[in-house]
Enzyme design. Structure first.
Site, PDB file in Angstrom:
ATOM      1  N   LYS A 242      29.257  -9.850   6.430  1.00  0.00           N
ATOM      2  CA  LYS A 242      28.039  -9.054   6.316  1.00  0.00           C
ATOM      3  C   LYS A 242      27.421  -8.795   7.678  1.00  0.00           C
ATOM      4  O   LYS A 242      27.677  -9.519   8.641  1.00  0.00           O
ATOM      5  CB  LYS A 242      27.052  -9.768   5.398  1.00  0.00           C
TER       6      LYS A 242
ATOM      7  N   TYR B 263      25.343 -17.840   6.677  1.00  0.00           N
ATOM      8  CA  TYR B 263      25.718 -19.089   6.022  1.00  0.00           C
ATOM      9  C   TYR B 263      25.982 -20.179   7.075  1.00  0.00           C
ATOM     10  O   TYR B 263      27.036 -20.242   7.686  1.00  0.00           O
ATOM     11  CB  TYR B 263      26.938 -18.897   5.141  1.00  0.00           C
TER      12      TYR B 263
ATOM     13  N   ASP C 279      34.454 -14.245   0.631  1.00  0.00           N
ATOM     14  CA  ASP C 279      33.230 -13.601   1.089  1.00  0.00           C
ATOM     15  C   ASP C 279      32.392 -14.605   1.869  1.00  0.00           C
ATOM     16  O   ASP C 279      32.188 -15.740   1.427  1.00  0.00           O
ATOM     17  CB  ASP C 279      32.426 -13.078  -0.103  1.00  0.00           C
TER      18      ASP C 279
END
Length: 342
Positions: free
Chosen positions: A87, A61, A56
């Site tokens: 995401k 990030y 994930d």
């Protein structure tokens, strides 16, 4: 040394069966410190070699750095059977400047802006696929539509934008077979429940709200997830540190120094664990998998040794008497499910 075999668990009704331990890519974006590139890639390779089948990540990030590093590891390993989760909700602007880096110590020199629209979600996914170097994504989550991120004054507008925009985009991609599962990734169980009632979701990644320390998701959201066939990916099972370190000086809870009442509760839980010869972090790691809605624990790591330690702790024994004592002392509710079903 024999590496324990990781069990897999169904991700709700999606048809996916990820390993019970997943790999979380947030630290690979230089979250707490600048991370050597070779070490970062080697950590992902170690996770794949150990049997972790779910990775994930998110554009957030390291402003894309995590996705780049995961993509490099996938190319080096040659693995194609990995479930990739990323995401939407932020779009990179390469020439806008990095700003504060969203709190990351390092990362790529690109700006990020919130965009939960239909076109914003599609653009975000295109950028993610290019960073990862892949032609498919298995799980796509709408990211950070919560009060923690946007504040009470903005959450209603963000929720409406996400349901009218990003959700429609992901639903269309799922119908076309371009992605296998769609969901949300947030820090609040209440927002998970709102999304679960508003749309047709397969998976949700909830951070910090179902742990050995606290279970605010248990009463309402998790029964709803079971009812609707939503598979749960859990992050933050150590509550951002304190369930791994114990109530030591400087222990962190919800990304802040732990307050006295949290330190005291963790100390009481740790004392029970010690009486049964179990490290606190082992009990904290295994506890969430006692709930049938939980599919995978998404755990961050920055070295191969950390990955190996997580796998070993997940496989090590925890006696049923430990859970029973926690319940008898009121440190777990009597109706809280625990591993082994007691």
């Amino acid at each position: 040394m024999t590496v324990p075999t990781l069990p897999s668990r169904p991700l709700g009704r999606s048809g996916l069966e990820p390993s019970a331990l997943g790999f979380g890519g947030a630290p690979l974006g230089d979250l707490y410190a600048h991370l050597d590139e070779a070490t970062a890639v080697a950590t992902v390779e170690a996770a794949l070699a150990a049997g972790i089948s779910l990775i994930d990540t998110s554009p957030l990030y390291g402003h894309g750095l995590s996705e780049h590093r995961i993509g490099a590891a996938l190319r080096r390993s040659g693995r194609r059977d990995v479930m990739l989760s990323t995401k939407v909700g932020r779009v990179a602007e390469p020439f806008a400047g990095r700003g504060d880096g969203s709190g990351y110590r390092g990362g790529l020199p690109h700006g990020m802006r919130f965009d939960y629209s239909h076109d914003g979600a599609m653009r975000s996914l295109e950028q993610s696929a290019l960073r990862l170097g892949v032609d498919h994504l298995d799980i796509v989550l709408i990211h950070d539509v919560d009060v923690w991120t946007h504040g009470a004054g903005q959450i209603e507008a963000r929720f409406a934008e996400a349901m009218d925009g990003a959700y429609r985009a992901l639903d269309r991609l799922r119908s076309a077979g371009a992605v296998k599962a769609i969901g949300v990734g947030v820090n609040e169980a209440e927002m998970c429940e709102r999304f679960a009632r508003a749309g047709d979701f397969d998976a949700m990644l909830l951070a910090g709200r179902y742990s050995l320390l606290e279970q605010p998701a248990l009463a309402s959201f998790m029964p709803l997830a079971l009812e609707k066939g939503i598979g749960l990916m859990l992050g933050g099972v150590f509550n951002s540190g304190i369930l791994a370190t114990g109530p030591v000086s400087g222990a962190r809870y919800n990304y802040q120094p732990a307050p006295p009442e949290i330190l005291a509760r963790v100390a009481a839980i740790e004392a029970v664990c010690a009486r049964h010869g179990v490290p606190l972090r082992r009990a904290a790691l295994q506890f969430p998998l006692g709930h049938p809605a939980v599919s995978s624990l998404v755990m961050g790591a920055v070295t191969a040794a950390e990955v190996a330690d997580q796998i070993a702790e997940l496989a090590a024994p925890v006696p049923a008497a430990l859970w029973a004592e926690l319940k008898s002392l009121g440190l777990l509710g009597a109706d809280v499910p625990v591993p082994g079903g007691s």
